[in-house]
Every structure is written in C-alpha cells, then in structure tokens.
Design a protein around this motif. Structure first.
Motif, mmCIF file in Angstrom:
data_model
loop_
_atom_site.group_PDB
_atom_site.id
_atom_site.type_symbol
_atom_site.label_atom_id
_atom_site.label_comp_id
_atom_site.label_asym_id
_atom_site.label_seq_id
_atom_site.Cartn_x
_atom_site.Cartn_y
_atom_site.Cartn_z
ATOM 1 N N PHE A 186 0.739 -1.058 -0.128
ATOM 2 C CA PHE A 186 -0.089 0.146 -0.026
ATOM 3 C C PHE A 186 0.955 1.137 -0.146
ATOM 4 O O PHE A 186 0.682 2.234 -0.806
ATOM 5 C CB PHE A 186 -1.071 0.035 1.122
ATOM 6 C CG PHE A 186 -2.367 -0.761 0.933
ATOM 7 C CD1 PHE A 186 -3.419 0.095 0.726
ATOM 8 C CD2 PHE A 186 -2.157 -2.211 0.889
ATOM 9 C CE1 PHE A 186 -4.714 -0.685 0.489
ATOM 10 C CE2 PHE A 186 -3.520 -2.810 0.423
ATOM 11 C CZ PHE A 186 -4.683 -1.987 0.338
ATOM 12 N N ALA A 187 1.883 1.178 0.860
ATOM 13 C CA ALA A 187 2.861 2.453 0.696
ATOM 14 C C ALA A 187 3.395 2.676 -0.589
ATOM 15 O O ALA A 187 3.793 3.805 -0.974
ATOM 16 C CB ALA A 187 3.880 2.370 1.940
ATOM 17 N N GLN A 188 4.075 1.509 -1.184
ATOM 18 C CA GLN A 188 4.554 1.419 -2.326
ATOM 19 C C GLN A 188 3.546 2.005 -3.457
ATOM 20 O O GLN A 188 4.113 2.679 -4.486
ATOM 21 C CB GLN A 188 5.198 0.032 -2.943
ATOM 22 C CG GLN A 188 5.818 -0.043 -4.308
ATOM 23 C CD GLN A 188 7.400 0.730 -4.037
ATOM 24 O OE1 GLN A 188 8.040 0.903 -2.987
ATOM 25 N NE2 GLN A 188 7.838 1.032 -5.404
ATOM 26 N N ALA A 189 2.395 1.700 -3.293
ATOM 27 C CA ALA A 189 1.285 2.369 -4.145
ATOM 28 C C ALA A 189 0.968 3.487 -4.026
ATOM 29 O O ALA A 189 0.059 4.105 -4.681
ATOM 30 C CB ALA A 189 0.320 1.265 -4.420
ATOM 31 N N SER A 190 1.510 3.971 -3.121
ATOM 32 C CA SER A 190 0.998 5.476 -2.437
ATOM 33 C C SER A 190 -0.574 5.492 -2.295
ATOM 34 O O SER A 190 -1.160 6.506 -2.643
ATOM 35 C CB SER A 190 1.439 6.565 -3.725
ATOM 36 O OG SER A 190 2.886 6.518 -3.831
ATOM 37 N N ILE A 191 -1.120 4.467 -1.833
ATOM 38 C CA ILE A 191 -2.470 4.256 -1.399
ATOM 39 C C ILE A 191 -2.713 4.370 0.054
ATOM 40 O O ILE A 191 -2.210 3.616 0.770
ATOM 41 C CB ILE A 191 -3.038 3.126 -2.041
ATOM 42 C CG1 ILE A 191 -3.195 3.115 -3.462
ATOM 43 C CG2 ILE A 191 -4.728 2.855 -1.437
ATOM 44 C CD1 ILE A 191 -3.858 1.972 -4.113
ATOM 45 N N LYS A 192 -3.269 5.454 0.694
ATOM 46 C CA LYS A 192 -3.412 5.562 2.111
ATOM 47 C C LYS A 192 -4.989 5.184 2.431
ATOM 48 O O LYS A 192 -5.881 5.427 1.699
ATOM 49 C CB LYS A 192 -3.302 7.138 2.531
ATOM 50 C CG LYS A 192 -1.952 7.402 2.199
ATOM 51 C CD LYS A 192 -1.924 9.027 3.026
ATOM 52 C CE LYS A 192 -0.134 9.394 3.045
ATOM 53 N NZ LYS A 192 -0.110 10.871 3.328
ATOM 54 N N HIS A 193 -5.010 4.017 3.405
ATOM 55 C CA HIS A 193 -6.296 3.614 3.731
ATOM 56 C C HIS A 193 -6.151 3.675 5.281
ATOM 57 O O HIS A 193 -5.629 2.719 5.787
ATOM 58 C CB HIS A 193 -6.391 2.077 3.324
ATOM 59 C CG HIS A 193 -7.737 1.699 3.176
ATOM 60 N ND1 HIS A 193 -8.223 1.201 4.336
ATOM 61 C CD2 HIS A 193 -8.521 1.125 2.485
ATOM 62 C CE1 HIS A 193 -9.351 0.792 4.267
ATOM 63 N NE2 HIS A 193 -9.797 0.636 2.840
#
Length: 199
Positions: A133-140
């Motif tokens: 998720f961090a590598q994809a720059s997706i904050k959840h």
C-alpha cells in the motif's frame, strides 16, 4: 501464438507454471512472455486465487507490464478475494505495487479482506501488505489502523527485514506505530527510519 504454438491448449495451471518457469530460468523473450500474458488476459477466469497471485508475481519479477492481463487478473482477484490465502493475497498486493498497477478498487478489496480476517495473517504477510500500500501510495486509514494494532501485538514474531519494511511503509503513509513497538525498535533498527512516528 506464433511464438509459442499451442499455447491456447494449455490448462490454466500449466500457463501459470509455464510463466513461472520462464521467469525462474531467466527467459527474457519478450514476445513469448507477452504471448503468454495475452492468453492469460483472455482466460483469467479459469485461474484460482493462488494461480492469479503466481502469475502477477512472475511478471513483477520480470518487470513486465501487460495492461490487459493485469486488468483481467485484478477483476478476477476482486471476484475471488475470499479465496486467497494470506500469503497469496500479500504476494498479489506486492506484485501489483511493484508493477505500479495500483487501481483503487483492487486495493480497496484487498484492504477489506485483510481487515475482515486480519487474525489469519502472519506478521510477515501484514508487513508485505503495508509495504504494498505504501509503495502504491494508497492511504487507507482503516487498514493502517488495523495493521498498526495487529503488528504492535505481534512484533516479536517479525524478522528484522519485515519489521523495517513495515516501519518504512508506516512512515511513507504518515501513520503511527503503537507504543508496544518501542521496546523492539532499537533491537531491529540500527538507525531511524524516516517518517516513522512512535507513540
């Protein structure tokens, strides 16, 4: 395909194994791998959850992006999300992130599955999910909170590499690690990890 005659006759499992074998052998025949990807794109519905993850990982290892195949894998993964083992789901998330195929609906589906069954995931796979998720720059936020709590409780089970990956991920996502992580922070990390907030 002219590169690989008879490719359409392969079973889904055999296509997955063929792709993996080519990657393991260091095969860099782009036309052949794209031919395999094209067949998989058309027949992704035949693949089970583990095979979907294996195929994604194979192409991530090769650094080979095939948009149509990844779209098909992504749609099938969302449809079969509850069939993934913890390891297969973590590998799938990592592969998509490495290929920069970071579609919000797919990662939302992964997040929902992880949150729902987080107790089934070993710390190594939770660290991999956080990294993806961090590598994809997706904050959840909900996933971040769930991962933080779970890893805080089970950080003694983590390897140094998993620990550092998780810390990097939380720092990149601007999340916080719970106080129970602090006793092991110095044991695992010889130097601070940028962006990590310990509370």
């Amino acid at each position: 395909s002219s590169e690989l005659p008879g490719l359409q006759e392969f079973e889904a499992r055999d296509l997955s194994l063929l792709a993996g074998a080519c990657a393991a052998a260091g095969v860099r025949n782009r036309k052949a791998m794209l031919a395999i990807a094209g067949v998989i794109a058309d027949r992704a519905w035949e693949f089970d959850a583990a095979e979907l993850a294996n195929v994604a990982c194979t192409f991530a290892e090769l650094g080979m992006l095939h948009e149509d195949m990844l779209v098909s894998l992504s749609l099938e993964a969302m449809w079969k999300i509850d069939e993934f083992s913890a390891r297969s789901l973590a590998r799938l998330a990592e592969a998509f992130a490495r290929l920069k195929f970071c579609k919000q609906p797919t990662f939302e589906s992964i997040a929902a599955r992880v949150i729902h069954s987080i107790a089934d995931f070993p710390p190594s796979d939770l660290a991999s999910i956080a990294w993806a998720f961090a590598q994809a720059s997706i904050k959840h936020e909900d996933l971040g909170n769930a991962l933080s709590k779970a890893l805080s409780r089970r950080c003694a089970e983590m390897s140094t590499e998993d620990y550092r990956r998780a810390l990097w991920a939380f720092g990149k996502m601007g999340a916080t690690y719970r106080g129970s992580m602090q006793p092991l922070y110095s044991a695992h990390c010889s130097e601070p990890v940028s962006g990590v907030v310990m509370v």
